[in-house]
Structure formats: C-alpha cells, structure tokens
Design a protein around this motif. Structure first.
Motif, PDB file in Angstrom:
ATOM      1  N   VAL A  74       0.839  -1.200   0.000  1.00  0.00           N
ATOM      2  CA  VAL A  74       0.000   0.000   0.000  1.00  0.00           C
ATOM      3  C   VAL A  74       0.874   1.251   0.000  1.00  0.00           C
ATOM      4  O   VAL A  74       0.547   2.265  -0.608  1.00  0.00           O
ATOM      5  CB  VAL A  74      -0.928  -0.011   1.242  1.00  0.00           C
ATOM      6  CG1 VAL A  74      -1.654   1.291   1.415  1.00  0.00           C
ATOM      7  CG2 VAL A  74      -1.916  -1.168   1.145  1.00  0.00           C
ATOM      8  N   ASP A  75       1.984   1.136   0.717  1.00  0.00           N
ATOM      9  CA  ASP A  75       2.895   2.270   0.771  1.00  0.00           C
ATOM     10  C   ASP A  75       4.277   1.788   1.216  1.00  0.00           C
ATOM     11  O   ASP A  75       4.454   0.654   1.631  1.00  0.00           O
ATOM     12  CB  ASP A  75       2.381   3.369   1.715  1.00  0.00           C
ATOM     13  CG  ASP A  75       2.307   2.915   3.168  1.00  0.00           C
ATOM     14  OD1 ASP A  75       2.220   1.706   3.417  1.00  0.00           O
ATOM     15  OD2 ASP A  75       2.348   3.770   4.054  1.00  0.00           O
ATOM     16  N   GLU A  76       5.239   2.670   1.080  1.00  0.00           N
ATOM     17  CA  GLU A  76       6.613   2.331   1.482  1.00  0.00           C
ATOM     18  C   GLU A  76       7.342   3.598   1.884  1.00  0.00           C
ATOM     19  O   GLU A  76       7.101   4.676   1.315  1.00  0.00           O
ATOM     20  CB  GLU A  76       7.349   1.623   0.353  1.00  0.00           C
ATOM     21  CG  GLU A  76       8.750   1.107   0.693  1.00  0.00           C
ATOM     22  CD  GLU A  76       8.753   0.176   1.885  1.00  0.00           C
ATOM     23  OE1 GLU A  76       8.741  -1.052   1.667  1.00  0.00           O
ATOM     24  OE2 GLU A  76       8.751   0.664   3.038  1.00  0.00           O
ATOM     25  N   SER A  86      11.670  -0.120   6.617  1.00  0.00           N
ATOM     26  CA  SER A  86      11.057  -0.579   5.360  1.00  0.00           C
ATOM     27  C   SER A  86       9.833  -1.457   5.616  1.00  0.00           C
ATOM     28  O   SER A  86       9.909  -2.445   6.358  1.00  0.00           O
ATOM     29  CB  SER A  86      12.091  -1.384   4.553  1.00  0.00           C
ATOM     30  OG  SER A  86      11.461  -2.118   3.516  1.00  0.00           O
ATOM     31  N   ASN A  87       8.705  -1.119   5.005  1.00  0.00           N
ATOM     32  CA  ASN A  87       7.503  -1.949   5.143  1.00  0.00           C
ATOM     33  C   ASN A  87       7.701  -3.319   4.502  1.00  0.00           C
ATOM     34  O   ASN A  87       7.256  -4.345   5.035  1.00  0.00           O
ATOM     35  CB  ASN A  87       6.297  -1.258   4.501  1.00  0.00           C
ATOM     36  CG  ASN A  87       5.811  -0.074   5.312  1.00  0.00           C
ATOM     37  OD1 ASN A  87       6.127   0.054   6.493  1.00  0.00           O
ATOM     38  ND2 ASN A  87       5.058   0.804   4.687  1.00  0.00           N
ATOM     39  N   TYR A  88       8.416  -3.311   3.369  1.00  0.00           N
ATOM     40  CA  TYR A  88       8.713  -4.606   2.729  1.00  0.00           C
ATOM     41  C   TYR A  88       9.608  -5.431   3.658  1.00  0.00           C
ATOM     42  O   TYR A  88       9.370  -6.613   3.904  1.00  0.00           O
ATOM     43  CB  TYR A  88       9.404  -4.398   1.387  1.00  0.00           C
ATOM     44  CG  TYR A  88      10.109  -5.637   0.903  1.00  0.00           C
ATOM     45  CD1 TYR A  88      11.492  -5.781   1.051  1.00  0.00           C
ATOM     46  CD2 TYR A  88       9.389  -6.695   0.349  1.00  0.00           C
ATOM     47  CE1 TYR A  88      12.142  -6.949   0.650  1.00  0.00           C
ATOM     48  CE2 TYR A  88      10.022  -7.851  -0.068  1.00  0.00           C
ATOM     49  CZ  TYR A  88      11.408  -7.975   0.099  1.00  0.00           C
ATOM     50  OH  TYR A  88      12.043  -9.128  -0.286  1.00  0.00           O
ATOM     51  N   GLY A  89      10.627  -4.774   4.197  1.00  0.00           N
ATOM     52  CA  GLY A  89      11.569  -5.480   5.082  1.00  0.00           C
ATOM     53  C   GLY A  89      10.864  -6.071   6.282  1.00  0.00           C
ATOM     54  O   GLY A  89      11.146  -7.194   6.710  1.00  0.00           O
ATOM     55  N   ARG A  93      10.578 -10.021   7.233  1.00  0.00           N
ATOM     56  CA  ARG A  93      11.035 -10.582   8.508  1.00  0.00           C
ATOM     57  C   ARG A  93       9.959 -11.430   9.189  1.00  0.00           C
ATOM     58  O   ARG A  93      10.220 -12.504   9.725  1.00  0.00           O
ATOM     59  CB  ARG A  93      11.459  -9.451   9.455  1.00  0.00           C
ATOM     60  CG  ARG A  93      12.843  -8.900   9.209  1.00  0.00           C
ATOM     61  CD  ARG A  93      13.284  -7.966  10.328  1.00  0.00           C
ATOM     62  NE  ARG A  93      12.406  -6.811  10.507  1.00  0.00           N
ATOM     63  CZ  ARG A  93      12.461  -5.718   9.748  1.00  0.00           C
ATOM     64  NH1 ARG A  93      13.306  -5.661   8.723  1.00  0.00           N
ATOM     65  NH2 ARG A  93      11.657  -4.678   9.979  1.00  0.00           N
ATOM     66  N   TYR A  94       8.716 -10.942   9.148  1.00  0.00           N
ATOM     67  CA  TYR A  94       7.647 -11.608   9.911  1.00  0.00           C
ATOM     68  C   TYR A  94       6.882 -12.644   9.090  1.00  0.00           C
ATOM     69  O   TYR A  94       6.198 -13.500   9.631  1.00  0.00           O
ATOM     70  CB  TYR A  94       6.660 -10.562  10.432  1.00  0.00           C
ATOM     71  CG  TYR A  94       7.192  -9.771  11.620  1.00  0.00           C
ATOM     72  CD1 TYR A  94       7.922  -8.605  11.424  1.00  0.00           C
ATOM     73  CD2 TYR A  94       6.973 -10.219  12.916  1.00  0.00           C
ATOM     74  CE1 TYR A  94       8.413  -7.883  12.504  1.00  0.00           C
ATOM     75  CE2 TYR A  94       7.460  -9.501  14.013  1.00  0.00           C
ATOM     76  CZ  TYR A  94       8.177  -8.334  13.784  1.00  0.00           C
ATOM     77  OH  TYR A  94       8.672  -7.614  14.863  1.00  0.00           O
ATOM     78  N   PHE A  95       6.960 -12.522   7.750  1.00  0.00           N
ATOM     79  CA  PHE A  95       6.068 -13.362   6.932  1.00  0.00           C
ATOM     80  C   PHE A  95       6.819 -14.013   5.765  1.00  0.00           C
ATOM     81  O   PHE A  95       7.035 -15.213   5.733  1.00  0.00           O
ATOM     82  CB  PHE A  95       4.917 -12.472   6.455  1.00  0.00           C
ATOM     83  CG  PHE A  95       4.047 -13.032   5.378  1.00  0.00           C
ATOM     84  CD1 PHE A  95       3.516 -12.200   4.398  1.00  0.00           C
ATOM     85  CD2 PHE A  95       3.712 -14.380   5.333  1.00  0.00           C
ATOM     86  CE1 PHE A  95       2.694 -12.702   3.397  1.00  0.00           C
ATOM     87  CE2 PHE A  95       2.895 -14.893   4.326  1.00  0.00           C
ATOM     88  CZ  PHE A  95       2.399 -14.049   3.356  1.00  0.00           C
ATOM     89  N   LEU A  96       7.322 -13.209   4.854  1.00  0.00           N
ATOM     90  CA  LEU A  96       7.799 -13.735   3.575  1.00  0.00           C
ATOM     91  C   LEU A  96       8.968 -14.706   3.714  1.00  0.00           C
ATOM     92  O   LEU A  96       8.996 -15.751   3.059  1.00  0.00           O
ATOM     93  CB  LEU A  96       8.174 -12.580   2.644  1.00  0.00           C
ATOM     94  CG  LEU A  96       7.048 -11.592   2.321  1.00  0.00           C
ATOM     95  CD1 LEU A  96       7.578 -10.425   1.502  1.00  0.00           C
ATOM     96  CD2 LEU A  96       5.889 -12.285   1.616  1.00  0.00           C
ATOM     97  N   GLU A  97       9.923 -14.381   4.590  1.00  0.00           N
ATOM     98  CA  GLU A  97      11.117 -15.253   4.638  1.00  0.00           C
ATOM     99  C   GLU A  97      10.818 -16.582   5.330  1.00  0.00           C
ATOM    100  O   GLU A  97      11.630 -17.503   5.314  1.00  0.00           O
ATOM    101  CB  GLU A  97      12.290 -14.531   5.310  1.00  0.00           C
ATOM    102  CG  GLU A  97      12.154 -14.258   6.778  1.00  0.00           C
ATOM    103  CD  GLU A  97      13.310 -13.383   7.290  1.00  0.00           C
ATOM    104  OE1 GLU A  97      14.036 -12.770   6.481  1.00  0.00           O
ATOM    105  OE2 GLU A  97      13.478 -13.316   8.521  1.00  0.00           O
TER     106      GLU A  97
END
Ligand code: 6PG
Length: 247
Positions: A74-76, A86-89, A93-97
């Motif tokens: 939505v934003d960064e 970083s919102n992506y970061g 850390r919490y989900f993608l990796e």
C-alpha cells in the motif's frame, strides 16, 4: 454509487483476531480464484500487522494457494529494503522469509529509488498486472492500518488530496519527520474489492470510534474517505481498539 456499511469484527486479542482474518481471507481468496488465475493483494506497514504476518507464516500455507497471489504494498518509506523502517523489510522478517513464495509474485516498492520515478514505475506495474474495473486496476484485497491522526497508507490529513489524486500511486511526506513515502492513492484503494482495516491497542480506540461514527470532524480524515465504490470494508479490532464503539 453503492457504498455498503463497514463490517466490524472485535476479538479478544490480536492473536485470535489474526486467526480469524487468515481464515476469512483464505475463504475469500479461494472463492475468487475459482474465476481468475491470480489475485492481487496489498499490504500495509506499521507495527500492527506483525502479529497477522506471523499468523500468515504459521498457518496460511495449507489454506491459501500463494503461487496464485500477487503481493503489492500500500505504501513504502523511501528507504532501502534492509532499512529497519522498510515496510517490505518488515513483511519479509515476519512473513515472507518464513514462506517459500514465488519471488516473482512479490512486488515491493523500491524505496531506495527516486520517489517520483518509483511512484510512476509502481503505478505502471500495477496497471500492467492488476485487472481493471471501471478503467482502474482493482485489487482483490487491501490491508490497511490507521494512524491516531486518521491517516491510512501514507495519506496524511494534511495531504488528504491524495485521496482524490488522478494517479494510482504518488509521493507523500510524513508530516513530522518529512520522510518521503510512496503511497497508493484513494483512486486505487477505493477501487478495490475488499479493504480490511486492522487496528489494535487502546491508543487506536478514539480514532477508530471517530472514523466509524464520523465524530469530532473525522469525515475529512483519509481513513473516513476509504469507501470502495464496489467493495466492502471490514474493521478488524481487538477489544482495546474497539472499546469506545457502541453498536
Ligand atoms: C505505514 C503504514 C501506515 C500504518 C499506520 C498505523 O507505512 O506506516 O502503512 O499507514 O498502517 O501508520 O501504524 P501502526 O500499525 O504502527 O500503528
């Protein structure tokens, strides 16, 4: 224009609330995937989603066909992906990796690049990947937080004109730090099929009540201007954030 009333779901704590969200979006995603090859979702940043991100990492692999889900933001903040803000970061850390998702389904905003160029690039990317409704890309699901000042995404009260921008994504600035942000605008957010607000903690109780009941001149705040023309809005609240609601 038909704007349905928001649904309100209040649960005892963020963990139980996240469990409900994951199961509800899983049903929704799978239903939509009966009629389309991919679905497109957009995530917010801030601290609130971290419990939800962990829950997605813990239980969603068997519930959601992630190989058919395109993930946007939505934003960064205009910082590199490894920057702590970083919102992506944070989502990484919490989900993608913790998930083995196809990397080409993950479309981060390049916070490290020139803001105006990146806002334009991201708008073009969304236009090329997300099917349109009424001539505007229509995301299937958007996760929003809400600031105590009533901001959503990086649309702050002093820049609420971004809710009416003709662009899909724009450059914004944090009103206190001045930090550059890239944000989806109201044009894109209000063309999505389902917007889910997630708010937890007693510090959000007043703004949540003001936005939902349009109290204390909240009607002009960005969060109050989230009204998907052909979509639904759900407020997912823990008991503390929903404490002032009378309904
Ligand atoms: C961001 C978010 C922002 C966030 C609110 C609430 O980039 O910070 O997109 O809109 O959702 O500021 O943040 P908290 O969850 O930290 O209260």
């Amino acid at each position: 224009m038909f704007v349905s009333k928001p649904e309100i779901i209040i649960e005892s704590d963020p963990h139980r609330l996240s469990d409900i969200i994951v199961h509800q979006i899983a049903v929704y995603f799978n239903k939509r995937l009966n009629n389309q090859a991919f679905i497109s979702i957009a995530l917010s940043g801030g601290n609130t989603p971290n419990v939800l991100f962990r829950k997605l990492a813990d239980i969603s692999l068997t519930l959601i066909p992630w190989h058919r889900v395109r993930i946007f933001w939505v934003d960064e903040r205009c910082v590199p992906p490894e920057h702590p803000e970083s919102n992506y970061g944070q989502a990484k850390r919490y989900f993608l990796e913790h998930m083995d998702l196809p990397v080409n389904n993950i479309y981060r905003i390049h916070g490290e690049d020139d803001p105006e160029s990146e806002a334009h690039r991201y708008s073009s990317l969304i236009s090329s990947l997300v099917p349109s409704k009424n001539g505007v890309p229509s995301l299937d699901w958007i996760l929003l937080g809400v600031g105590e000042d009533g901001h959503v995404a990086s649309i702050f009260p002093d820049q609420h004109e971004l809710m009416y921008s003709n662009k899909l994504c724009s450059v914004a600035h944090h009103p206190i730090s001045g930090q550059n942000r890239i944000t989806m605008t109201g044009k894109l957010i209000n063309n999505s099929s389902w917007v889910s607000f997630l708010a937890t903690g007693e510090n959000k109780a007043k703004i949540v009540n003001d936005i939902i009941h349009l109290k204390n001149e909240a009607e002009k705040l960005p969060a109050a201007l989230i009204k998907p023309r052909n979509g639904r809005v759900t407020w997912y609240l823990d008991i503390q954030a929903g404490a002032l609601l009378k309904y």
